[in-house]
Write a protein that holds these residues in place. Structure first.
Motif, PDB file in Angstrom:
ATOM      1  N   ARG A  86      81.810  44.567  13.411  1.00 29.17           N
ATOM      2  CA  ARG A  86      81.838  44.569  11.947  1.00 29.17           C
ATOM      3  C   ARG A  86      82.674  45.748  11.431  1.00 29.17           C
ATOM      4  O   ARG A  86      83.471  45.593  10.507  1.00 29.17           O
ATOM      5  N   VAL A 148      73.140  43.763  -7.088  1.00 28.44           N
ATOM      6  CA  VAL A 148      72.597  44.247  -8.372  1.00 28.44           C
ATOM      7  C   VAL A 148      73.260  43.516  -9.536  1.00 28.44           C
ATOM      8  O   VAL A 148      72.667  43.389 -10.602  1.00 28.44           O
ATOM      9  N   PRO A 289      70.704  34.613   9.781  1.00 28.72           N
ATOM     10  CA  PRO A 289      71.868  34.710  10.680  1.00 28.72           C
ATOM     11  C   PRO A 289      71.868  33.779  11.892  1.00 28.72           C
ATOM     12  O   PRO A 289      72.691  33.940  12.783  1.00 28.72           O
TER      13      PRO A 289
HETATM   14  C1  LIG Z   1      71.347  40.600  11.801  1.00 25.54           C
HETATM   15  C2  LIG Z   1      72.486  39.861  11.191  1.00 25.54           C
HETATM   16  C3  LIG Z   1      73.404  39.220  11.995  1.00 25.54           C
HETATM   17  C4  LIG Z   1      74.458  38.501  11.437  1.00 25.54           C
HETATM   18  N1  LIG Z   1      75.322  37.852  12.262  1.00 25.54           N
HETATM   19  C5  LIG Z   1      76.313  37.109  11.735  1.00 25.54           C
HETATM   20  C6  LIG Z   1      77.224  36.418  12.584  1.00 25.54           C
HETATM   21  O1  LIG Z   1      77.126  36.483  13.806  1.00 25.54           O
HETATM   22  N2  LIG Z   1      78.210  35.663  12.021  1.00 25.54           N
HETATM   23  C7  LIG Z   1      78.326  35.557  10.666  1.00 25.54           C
HETATM   24  O2  LIG Z   1      79.229  34.825  10.203  1.00 25.54           O
HETATM   25  N3  LIG Z   1      77.490  36.212   9.820  1.00 25.54           N
HETATM   26  C8  LIG Z   1      76.495  36.982  10.328  1.00 25.54           C
HETATM   27  N4  LIG Z   1      75.654  37.671   9.497  1.00 25.54           N
HETATM   28  C9  LIG Z   1      75.820  37.529   8.048  1.00 25.54           C
HETATM   29  C10 LIG Z   1      76.898  38.479   7.526  1.00 25.54           C
HETATM   30  O3  LIG Z   1      76.580  39.804   7.865  1.00 25.54           O
HETATM   31  C11 LIG Z   1      77.004  38.350   6.005  1.00 25.54           C
HETATM   32  O4  LIG Z   1      76.985  37.008   5.625  1.00 25.54           O
HETATM   33  C12 LIG Z   1      78.289  38.980   5.502  1.00 25.54           C
HETATM   34  O5  LIG Z   1      78.302  40.352   5.827  1.00 25.54           O
HETATM   35  C13 LIG Z   1      78.415  38.782   3.984  1.00 25.54           C
HETATM   36  O6  LIG Z   1      79.517  39.491   3.512  1.00 25.54           O
HETATM   37  P1  LIG Z   1      79.544  40.027   2.028  1.00 25.54           P
HETATM   38  O7  LIG Z   1      80.836  40.748   1.917  1.00 25.54           O
HETATM   39  O8  LIG Z   1      79.261  38.931   1.078  1.00 25.54           O
HETATM   40  O9  LIG Z   1      78.330  41.035   1.911  1.00 25.54           O
HETATM   41  P2  LIG Z   1      78.087  42.397   2.705  1.00 25.54           P
HETATM   42  O10 LIG Z   1      78.665  42.360   4.061  1.00 25.54           O
HETATM   43  O11 LIG Z   1      76.630  42.703   2.554  1.00 25.54           O
HETATM   44  O12 LIG Z   1      78.941  43.449   1.889  1.00 25.54           O
HETATM   45  C14 LIG Z   1      78.548  43.866   0.607  1.00 25.54           C
HETATM   46  C15 LIG Z   1      79.334  45.108   0.259  1.00 25.54           C
HETATM   47  O13 LIG Z   1      79.001  45.498  -1.060  1.00 25.54           O
HETATM   48  C16 LIG Z   1      78.653  46.856  -1.071  1.00 25.54           C
HETATM   49  N5  LIG Z   1      77.655  47.031  -2.113  1.00 25.54           N
HETATM   50  C17 LIG Z   1      76.367  46.591  -2.111  1.00 25.54           C
HETATM   51  N6  LIG Z   1      75.762  46.944  -3.259  1.00 25.54           N
HETATM   52  C18 LIG Z   1      76.668  47.608  -3.991  1.00 25.54           C
HETATM   53  C19 LIG Z   1      76.632  48.211  -5.271  1.00 25.54           C
HETATM   54  N7  LIG Z   1      75.525  48.229  -6.004  1.00 25.54           N
HETATM   55  N8  LIG Z   1      77.759  48.807  -5.742  1.00 25.54           N
HETATM   56  C20 LIG Z   1      78.905  48.796  -4.999  1.00 25.54           C
HETATM   57  N9  LIG Z   1      78.990  48.256  -3.771  1.00 25.54           N
HETATM   58  C21 LIG Z   1      77.880  47.667  -3.282  1.00 25.54           C
HETATM   59  C22 LIG Z   1      78.123  47.164   0.314  1.00 25.54           C
HETATM   60  O14 LIG Z   1      78.234  48.547   0.622  1.00 25.54           O
HETATM   61  C23 LIG Z   1      79.042  46.298   1.172  1.00 25.54           C
HETATM   62  O15 LIG Z   1      80.228  46.944   1.494  1.00 25.54           O
HETATM   63  C24 LIG Z   1      74.595  38.417  10.032  1.00 25.54           C
HETATM   64  C25 LIG Z   1      73.681  39.074   9.207  1.00 25.54           C
HETATM   65  C26 LIG Z   1      72.633  39.789   9.775  1.00 25.54           C
HETATM   66  C27 LIG Z   1      71.653  40.456   8.865  1.00 25.54           C
END
Ligand SMILES: Cc1cc2nc3c(=O)[nH]c(=O)nc-3n(C[C@H](O)[C@H](O)[C@H](O)COP(=O)(O)OP(=O)(O)OC[C@H]3O[C@@H](n4cnc5c(N)ncnc54)[C@H](O)[C@@H]3O)c2cc1C
Length: 442
Positions: A86, A148, A289
């Protein structure tokens, strides 16, 4: 987005992971599959990602007695998924965004909320704890499962979000590389120790180590709440995961002190507020996940968003509406399939009937590749088949497999001509992958 608009500001709560050793995020590695790969290719970053990937061809099932069984994910050699760090993935994507020259990334800026009546977002600068407000329409909220920005709409019906938390949580552990950087388990597989109500999994990293995740109930007789001291952890691992335990240094300390992660599903009635705000990624649709699809789905969002934007242009309300009407049912479908897959991974994979049905599914796919594609393959290897189609076709296929294997223990006890005829009768071709136009016969 940077290809289409003059400039973009990204506000991120965390520090720049390129300066913080790349350890941002919850799970250390992720499984990347076809939908994610398509997005990374579209963004032109795949050449930087490829060297980071460790291919996994199937599942290695570890029995309590230490014996193992390998189950292929797909039947073609290119049907594999990839373990990717990641932290490294984030670094590549941040570099690529910045290289475009019109993306300004502001780190340590925490969103506090969104005022939809004034179209302003409130932030806190974590460098100096100063709060400020910016005009933000359109705002694309990608702030993850606990968004949020989504929370700012909790009192209104505009978004209609619900978050259901699982009674199971997870803790991450590690198996280091062996002597000379050698993998201590087969690196070509995703390892699973299925134990009925809970499981341990392991994904390989390029450095020879494995990231393990223990998924277990939070409360109850066998749960994280009982793994509180050396004696309980040792006894639990000795009776369920003895072979893995031998490879995890400092096991008790890690199990007791590593943070307990929550798992949950976010579903919304709507993802946008007119043309002002759009939820995307986990903020819109966090899934558990167990299908390894949350990130892949979030990347699929990006591909779809770009396609719609390229068609419509900066008519934000129409872009957001189109995005939601295409993707919301897909997100709900993979949310359901991910929940079902927990039971498959921790339990069903041990059932001989499951192995027989998988063998039959591969045989039917060989004979009728345009009609019968195993559901796992549709989700993981066919980026052009929408999740909702995979779910619907998967349900019909599963029913067929159960019928066809009901009196059989081995594949040679099944009349394959009848099986083929039944598939032809019940399932139309997937339409060359253009499955949106698919009409299901029931
Ligand atoms: C244990 C586990 C295993 C996983 N394994 C897989 C896998 O094998 N394959 C797969 O496809 N998916 C997997 N996932 C799911 C995957 O991690 C998420 O679906 C993915 O990270 C979503 O991306 P995102 O950018 O939407 O959110 P996130 O990755 O959560 O990113 C959100 C971002 O927003 C920022 N942020 C949050 N709140 C605020 C705020 N208030 N102000 C400013 N910034 C903020 C955070 O710091 C972060 O950088 C897994 C999840 C878990 C929990």
């Amino acid at each position: 987005m940077a290809r289409h608009v003059a400039s973009i500001d990204v506000y991120e709560r965390g520090v720049d992971p390129r300066e913080a050793d790349g350890q941002a995020g919850r799970s250390i590695n992720l499984a990347l599959a076809a939908r994610g790969i398509r997005a990374l290719q579209t963004a032109g970053v795949m050449p930087h990602i490829e060297p980071l990937l460790v291919p996994m061809r199937g599942r290695m099932i570890h029995d309590v007695d230490g014996s193992t069984e390998f189950q292929r994910y797909g039947q073609r050699d290119d049907e594999q998924i990839y373990s990717v760090s990641r932290g490294h993935l984030n670094q590549v994507l941040l570099n690529a965004a910045e290289e475009r020259g019109n993306v300004n990334i502001h780190f340590q800026q925490e969103a506090l909320g969104y005022d939809s009546s004034r179209c302003t977002a409130q932030f806190r600068d974590r460098n100096n704890d100063r709060d400020y407000e910016i005009a933000a329409a359109p705002l694309i909220a990608a702030d993850g499962a606990g968004s949020v920005i989504r929370g700012s709409y909790s009192g209104s019906n505009l978004i209609g979000a619900s978050r259901s938390l699982s009674q199971h949580g997870y803790k991450e552990l590690a198996i280091p590389a062996g002597s000379g950087g050698k993998f201590q388990l087969d690196p070509g597989a995703l390892h699973i120790w299925p134990r009925g109500g809970f499981m341990l999994i392991a994904l390989p990293n390029p450095g020879g180590d494995f990231t393990l995740t223990l998924f277990l109930a939070n409360e109850g007789e066998q749960s994280f709440s009982t793994l509180t001291d050396e004696q309980s952890v040792t006894a639990f691992f000795e009776s369920h995961f003895a072979d893995a335990a031998a490879l995890i240094p400092d096991l008790c300390n890690a199990v007791i002190n590593n943070p307990l992660g929550m798992l949950g599903t976010v579903r919304c009635r709507h993802w946008h507020d007119a043309g002002n705000m759009l939820l995307i990624g986990d903020a819109a649709h966090a899934v558990v996940p167990f299908h390894g699809q949350g990130m892949n789905l979030a990347f699929e969002d990006c591909v779809l968003f770009e396609q719609i934007f390229a068609d419509i242009g900066a008519d934000w309300e129409r872009v957001f509406e189109n995005f939601e009407s295409t993707q919301l049912t897909n997100a709900n479908a993979i949310a359901d399939m991910a929940l079902e897959n927990y039971v498959e991974m921790r339990d069903t994979v041990r059932d001989p009937k499951y192995a027989l049905q998988k063998e039959l599914a591969f045989e039917l796919e060989r004979r009728l590749p345009d009609r019968f594609i195993p559901r796992y393959s549709m989700v993981m290897f066919h980026a052009d088949i929408p999740y909702r189609v995979a779910k619907d076709r998967g349900a019909i296929q599963q029913h067929l497999l159960e019928q066809l294997t009901s009196d059989a223990e081995k594949i040679d006890q099944i009349d394959l001509d009848v099986a083929v005829a039944t598939v032809i009768e019940q399932l139309d071709p997937v339409n060359g992958g253009k499955a949106c136009a698919l009409i299901l016969k029931r």
